[in-house]
Enzyme design. Structure first.
Site, PDB file in Angstrom:
ATOM      1  N   HIS A   1      -9.667  -2.059  -4.833  1.00 45.16           N
ATOM      2  CA  HIS A   1      -8.533  -2.222  -3.873  1.00 45.16           C
ATOM      3  C   HIS A   1      -7.888  -3.010  -4.788  1.00 45.16           C
ATOM      4  CE1 HIS A   1      -6.210  -2.625  -0.410  1.00 45.16           C
ATOM      5  NE2 HIS A   1      -5.970  -4.220  -0.621  1.00 45.16           N
TER       6      HIS A   1
ATOM      7  N   HIS B   1       1.092  -1.367  -0.049  1.00 47.44           N
ATOM      8  CA  HIS B   1      -0.463   0.068  -0.098  1.00 47.44           C
ATOM      9  C   HIS B   1       0.724   1.280   0.063  1.00 47.44           C
ATOM     10  CE1 HIS B   1      -3.623  -2.628   2.042  1.00 47.44           C
ATOM     11  NE2 HIS B   1      -2.841  -3.236   0.519  1.00 47.44           N
TER      12      HIS B   1
ATOM     13  N   HIS C   1      -1.137 -11.367  -5.195  1.00 47.49           N
ATOM     14  CA  HIS C   1       0.051 -10.903  -5.095  1.00 47.49           C
ATOM     15  C   HIS C   1       0.394 -11.684  -5.600  1.00 47.49           C
ATOM     16  CE1 HIS C   1      -1.193  -7.616  -2.630  1.00 47.49           C
ATOM     17  NE2 HIS C   1      -1.983  -8.092  -1.537  1.00 47.49           N
TER      18      HIS C   1
ATOM     19  N   HIS D   1      36.089 -30.329 -19.025  1.00 48.07           N
ATOM     20  CA  HIS D   1      34.529 -30.006 -19.038  1.00 48.07           C
ATOM     21  C   HIS D   1      33.910 -29.460 -19.366  1.00 48.07           C
ATOM     22  CE1 HIS D   1      31.286 -27.722 -16.447  1.00 48.07           C
ATOM     23  NE2 HIS D   1      31.380 -28.388 -15.383  1.00 48.07           N
TER      24      HIS D   1
ATOM     25  N   ASP E   1      -3.469  -3.229  -5.225  1.00 52.84           N
ATOM     26  CA  ASP E   1      -2.105  -3.454  -4.778  1.00 52.84           C
ATOM     27  C   ASP E   1      -1.597  -4.371  -6.170  1.00 52.84           C
ATOM     28  OD1 ASP E   1      -2.906  -4.107  -2.076  1.00 52.84           O
ATOM     29  OD2 ASP E   1      -4.331  -5.627  -2.700  1.00 52.84           O
TER      30      ASP E   1
HETATM   31 ZN   LIG Z   1      -4.101  -4.571  -0.556  1.00 54.25          ZN
END
Ligand SMILES: [Zn+2]
Length: 439
Positions: free
Chosen positions: A238, A81, A265, A344, A242
């Site tokens: 909201h 936020h 998220h 290698h 985010d």
């Molecule tokens: Zn949030």
């Protein structure tokens, strides 16, 4: 062409005190101005040495419910936020100082941070802003049905569809993210949680500061909150908040259109990671192929004056250039004559990963040498973290080795993020730590 936009920081120190969501304790958060190209860093004033954590996607630790970043053992939780508010209000550089591991939750929206940024003021700086321009569509999706598509656009735009369980509360909103639109339409939108989810968290005592004052609780068809809904579609607003906060971890302003379906998220962070990878690829591509010598770079002779390594252990041909104080790019051409190819592997020559780490360490040492500006102290390679080998390196490849100083503690230790790039793709990367000792 658009007019140049300049970086911005806050005008003065400003702070406020509130409750941390997870611990329920009092926390004071203060915004401090920071110089150009500093980005946003969190500072834990409550810990010894007051360590800082770069708000960068490389430092992302967990995305369960909230976004947590960390460096070493130091963590900061629920950063989205405050990051959304800083990013949307146009603050590129700032220190977010806190005396706890989490910002104050406020009312579960970004409103307290808008108030704080306005109190601190926003001022322009000397350097142009860095952008991430979306050139072609990109997308990420999750098994849970979350989808983020990023499309080219000359503005930063988000179009989001949010849907709850059984598609309850399905909401859609599309807008351009500007400071005034964010302040009016997005910042006041509060966190919402499903009752079934918080029930178990409350039992586990994981949200001590949580209450109907800082979140809306959805139980079936019912919306529980202390204050009525601020918008009929507060949930999707909201979700957009985010997305802005999580994408701020890219560290550049995005010019593109995010089309999101049921975002969260985890998927937001995945898109941020994809953007950061693409940015690394582009930076490597734009590295000059015509190799300059003189002021901007260092030729082999100059490299050998700094590094004690010699054949077959000198893993740097030339330094192509420095970018400011903190970044260096060097090259190493790999030929079939490298001694390690003999064993290698016989008949199937592949450059050993440890030699790439050695190359990163040598390039980082040159950067640190320039930084300390003294030859009486020498940097010792102490540890490597998060080392990843992504693609094999073959004879004939030219490795572009990038190293960036990410943290320095006085004259004692330094941390660098390094990438080896071949043909515009990252072949290996790692975080290398150094300590300084007197010679
Ligand atoms: Zn949030």
């Amino acid at each position: 062409m658009a007019a140049t936009e300049f970086q911005q920081t806050v005008g003065k120190v400003a702070g406020f005190t509130g409750t941390a969501l997870h611990t329920g304790e009092k926390v004071t958060l203060r915004l401090h101005p920071a110089p150009v190209d500093h980005g946003i860093k969190f500072k834990r004033k409550d810990l010894q040495d007051e360590p800082t954590i770069d708000a960068k996607i490389e430092n992302l630790k967990t995305v369960e419910r909230a976004t947590t970043i960390g460096e070493g053992s130091v963590r900061v939780h629920t950063v989205e936020h405050v990051l959304a508010a800083l990013s949307a209000m146009g603050v590129d550089n700032a220190i977010v100082e806190m005396d706890a591991n989490e910002p104050p939750i406020g009312d579960g929206s970004a409103q307290p941070y808008i108030d704080l940024i306005k109190k601190a003021g926003v001022t322009a700086q000397e350097e142009p802003r860095k952008f991430f321009d979306v050139r072609e569509p990109m997308h990420v999706e999750s098994k849970t049905g979350a989808l983020l598509v990023l499309l080219p656009d000359d503005k930063f735009r988000i179009s989001c569809t949010q849907a709850g369980p059984n598609n309850q509360f399905t909401q859609f909103l599309s807008l351009e993210v500007t400071p005034s639109i964010f302040e009016l339409e997005i910042a006041p939108a509060r966190t919402f949680v499903y009752y079934e989810d918080v029930e178990s968290l409350m039992d586990k005592n994981l949200i001590k500061g949580g209450s109907l004052e800082n979140a809306i609780v959805v139980r079936g068809e019912t919306v529980l909150s202390k204050e009525p809904l601020r918008f009929s579609d507060e949930f999707v607003r909201h979700k957009i908040l985010d997305i802005i906060g999580d994408l701020a971890l890219v560290g550049r302003r995005i010019r593109g259109h995010v089309v999101a379906v049921k975002p969260g998220h985890a998927v937001n962070a995945e898109l941020a990671r994809a953007l950061a990878r693409e940015q690394t690829r582009r930076s490597a591509m734009s590295a000059p192929r015509a190799i300059p010598i003189g002021d901007s770079g260092l030729d082999t002779g100059e490299v050998m004056k700094i590094l004690p390594h010699r054949y077959p252990f000198l893993m740097v041909d030339r330094v192509i250039g420095f970018e400011g104080e903190n970044k260096i790019t060097a090259i190493k051409s790999i030929t079939i004559n490298e001694p390690f190819f003999q064993g290698h592997f016989p008949g199937h020559p592949v450059m050993p990963g440890v030699m790439q780490v050695e190359a990163m360490a040598q390039v980082a040492s040159i950067l640190l040498f320039k930084l300390t500006k003294t030859s009486s102290r020498v940097g010792y390679f102490m540890s490597a973290d998060e080392v990843k080998f992504r693609k094999p390196v073959f004879p004939g490849d030219t490795i572009f080795i990038h190293s960036e100083l990410t943290r320095a503690r006085g004259n004692r230790m330094a941390k660098t993020k390094c990438y080896c790039v071949v043909n515009d793709a990252v072949v290996s990367e790692g975080e290398l730590m150094f300590t300084f000792l007197d010679k």
